[in-house]
Scaffold this motif. Structure first.
Motif, mmCIF file in Angstrom:
data_model
loop_
_atom_site.group_PDB
_atom_site.id
_atom_site.type_symbol
_atom_site.label_atom_id
_atom_site.label_comp_id
_atom_site.label_asym_id
_atom_site.label_seq_id
_atom_site.Cartn_x
_atom_site.Cartn_y
_atom_site.Cartn_z
ATOM 1 N N LYS A 195 5.965 5.491 -6.202
ATOM 2 C CA LYS A 195 5.925 6.592 -7.165
ATOM 3 C C LYS A 195 7.246 7.353 -7.164
ATOM 4 O O LYS A 195 7.798 7.673 -8.208
ATOM 5 C CB LYS A 195 4.760 7.535 -6.824
ATOM 6 N N ARG A 196 7.765 7.597 -5.969
ATOM 7 C CA ARG A 196 9.014 8.341 -5.834
ATOM 8 C C ARG A 196 10.174 7.572 -6.471
ATOM 9 O O ARG A 196 10.951 8.107 -7.256
ATOM 10 C CB ARG A 196 9.286 8.587 -4.346
ATOM 11 N N GLU A 197 10.246 6.270 -6.146
ATOM 12 C CA GLU A 197 11.387 5.484 -6.638
ATOM 13 C C GLU A 197 11.312 5.258 -8.143
ATOM 14 O O GLU A 197 12.327 5.267 -8.836
ATOM 15 C CB GLU A 197 11.472 4.155 -5.873
ATOM 16 N N ILE A 198 10.085 5.043 -8.635
ATOM 17 C CA ILE A 198 9.942 4.862 -10.088
ATOM 18 C C ILE A 198 10.262 6.178 -10.798
ATOM 19 O O ILE A 198 10.958 6.209 -11.814
ATOM 20 C CB ILE A 198 8.520 4.365 -10.435
ATOM 21 N N GLY A 199 9.770 7.269 -10.229
ATOM 22 C CA GLY A 199 10.000 8.578 -10.839
ATOM 23 C C GLY A 199 11.471 8.955 -10.896
ATOM 24 O O GLY A 199 11.884 9.755 -11.737
ATOM 25 N N ALA A 200 12.267 8.364 -10.002
ATOM 26 C CA ALA A 200 13.690 8.709 -9.932
ATOM 27 C C ALA A 200 14.531 7.923 -10.938
ATOM 28 O O ALA A 200 15.720 8.195 -11.113
ATOM 29 C CB ALA A 200 14.206 8.462 -8.512
ATOM 30 N N ILE A 201 13.915 6.936 -11.614
ATOM 31 C CA ILE A 201 14.681 6.123 -12.580
ATOM 32 C C ILE A 201 14.966 6.953 -13.831
ATOM 33 O O ILE A 201 14.086 7.654 -14.332
ATOM 34 C CB ILE A 201 13.877 4.852 -12.955
ATOM 35 N N ASP A 202 16.190 6.847 -14.327
ATOM 36 C CA ASP A 202 16.580 7.534 -15.568
ATOM 37 C C ASP A 202 15.701 7.067 -16.711
ATOM 38 O O ASP A 202 15.580 5.874 -16.959
ATOM 39 C CB ASP A 202 18.048 7.169 -15.901
ATOM 40 N N GLY A 203 15.101 7.988 -17.420
ATOM 41 C CA GLY A 203 14.260 7.609 -18.560
ATOM 42 C C GLY A 203 12.778 7.685 -18.230
ATOM 43 O O GLY A 203 11.940 7.704 -19.125
ATOM 44 N N VAL A 204 12.442 7.704 -16.930
ATOM 45 C CA VAL A 204 11.037 7.844 -16.541
ATOM 46 C C VAL A 204 10.697 9.335 -16.506
ATOM 47 O O VAL A 204 11.333 10.104 -15.791
ATOM 48 C CB VAL A 204 10.760 7.192 -15.166
ATOM 49 N N GLY B 250 0.808 -1.208 0.000
ATOM 50 C CA GLY B 250 0.000 0.000 0.000
ATOM 51 C C GLY B 250 0.845 1.264 0.000
ATOM 52 O O GLY B 250 0.334 2.372 -0.009
ATOM 53 N N ASP B 251 2.149 1.076 -0.008
ATOM 54 C CA ASP B 251 3.087 2.193 0.079
ATOM 55 C C ASP B 251 3.283 2.845 -1.291
ATOM 56 O O ASP B 251 4.388 2.877 -1.836
ATOM 57 C CB ASP B 251 4.415 1.640 0.618
ATOM 58 N N ALA B 252 2.193 3.368 -1.835
ATOM 59 C CA ALA B 252 2.226 3.857 -3.214
ATOM 60 C C ALA B 252 3.110 5.092 -3.378
ATOM 61 O O ALA B 252 3.729 5.284 -4.421
ATOM 62 C CB ALA B 252 0.808 4.147 -3.684
ATOM 63 N N ASP B 253 3.171 5.908 -2.343
ATOM 64 C CA ASP B 253 4.009 7.119 -2.398
ATOM 65 C C ASP B 253 5.466 6.787 -2.679
ATOM 66 O O ASP B 253 6.107 7.405 -3.517
ATOM 67 C CB ASP B 253 3.950 7.837 -1.042
ATOM 68 N N ARG B 254 5.975 5.801 -1.936
ATOM 69 C CA ARG B 254 7.376 5.419 -2.098
ATOM 70 C C ARG B 254 7.608 4.849 -3.500
ATOM 71 O O ARG B 254 8.580 5.194 -4.171
ATOM 72 C CB ARG B 254 7.773 4.367 -1.041
#
Lengths: 76, 228
Positions: A19-28, A13-17
């Motif tokens: 989102k943050r980690e996916i958003g930090a990937i190069d290319g995203v 349920g930790d969607a915030d984390r």
């Protein structure tokens, strides 16, 4: 440039984390938490189709709490 | 009160039944022909159609409805139904399909007032059945707060004492007392506690074990009593 949409199904349920980690990937370019059968959708913009695979299969799936991904490459 | 329920399957139809038993009006929305027939045979008003479409929901008189329950097995349809209902001023309750999503929908889905995960409620019932007769978890009020019904046994330490003599641990409140098979009532301090009486107690999770040894007299781990 290749644009792709990565549907991410979580098992946390930790969607915030996520989102943050996916958003930090190069290319995203961006990532959103969505309602429905998947939990997040990330927009990927990279140079080659191989790089899409790298983002989705390697980096996104490596994140703790990601159950599975499904990737759609834009054709237009 | 009028309630609209999307989905007349095993969750929706049961919910409609219990609402009707409490004297409320219920309109069901269902698209599957056999489910429609089953609900109509049970005496319900059923609108045949897709509950994720605005035109179907509008024919259900949402303006008059107090709340909408989106209780199908399809997460997307449930969410859309809640969005449309919210637009019409209804309180909304949404069924989800996996427990980790409860937190996500509570937090991000502003059109959804309540989230229901039927399997969790089923697990509480199954746990109560497995634990046996003396203790029944009614609800988890908060993460550390549980509402529990105890049945006093012959070996209970408090048997024979009056309610005013009952000393519960800190962070614990007695909310209701029922004599034998009589309905639960506001506790009367002069009443005597006999075997078969029921006590409804609100307790901090940490004190449950103490409450249990005072009220029921059993010792041992109470871990299984906690949330699911």
């Amino acid at each position: 440039m290749v644009t792709a949409y990565v549907m991410v199904k979580a098992h946390t349920g930790d969607a915030d984390r996520l989102k943050r980690e996916i958003g930090a990937i190069d290319g995203v370019v961006d990532a959103h938490i969505v309602a429905g059968d998947v939990d997040l959708i990330a927009t990927v913009s990279v140079d080659t189709p191989a790089a899409v695979k790298d983002v989705a299969a390697t980096h996104v799936q490596d994140i703790e709490g990601v159950e599975s991904t499904q990737t759609y490459i834009a054709m237009d | 009160m009028l309630y609209v329920i999307v989905g007349a399957g095993r969750v929706g139809l049961r919910t409609a039944r219990v609402l009707r038993e409490s004297g409320h009006d219920v309109t069901l929305i269902e698209r599957d022909e056999s489910a429609i027939e089953r609900a109509r045979a049970a005496g319900f008003d059923v609108i045949a159609g897709d509950g994720a479409l605005e035109e179907t929901l509008e024919s259900a008189n949402l303006a008059e409805a107090d709340a909408l329950g989106a209780l199908t097995g399809d997460l997307n349809n449930n969410f859309v139904a809640c969005m449309i209902a919210k637009e019409h001023g209804c309180r909304t309750v949404m069924r989800i399909d996996e427990d980790y999503r409860e937190e996500i929908y509570r937090r991000y889905a502003s059109d959804v007032d309540e989230v229901i995960y039927p399997e969790r409620l089923g697990a509480i019932a199954a746990k109560n059945a497995l634990l046996g007769g003396n203790i029944r978890a009614i609800a988890d009020i908060a993460q550390h707060l549980q509402l529990v019904e105890f049945t006093i046994t012959d070996s209970a330490p408090i048997k024979g004492y009056s309610l005013s003599e009952l000393e519960l641990p800190a962070n614990t409140r007695l909310l209701a007392h029922g004599k034998g098979d009589a309905p639960l009532d506001i506790p009367d301090p002069d009443e005597t506690l006999d075997a078969g009486d029921h006590l409804v107690i609100l307790a901090d999770f940490d004190t449950l074990s103490d409450v249990r040894s005072i009220v029921v007299g059993e010792s041992g781990p109470t871990k299984a009593l906690g949330g699911v």
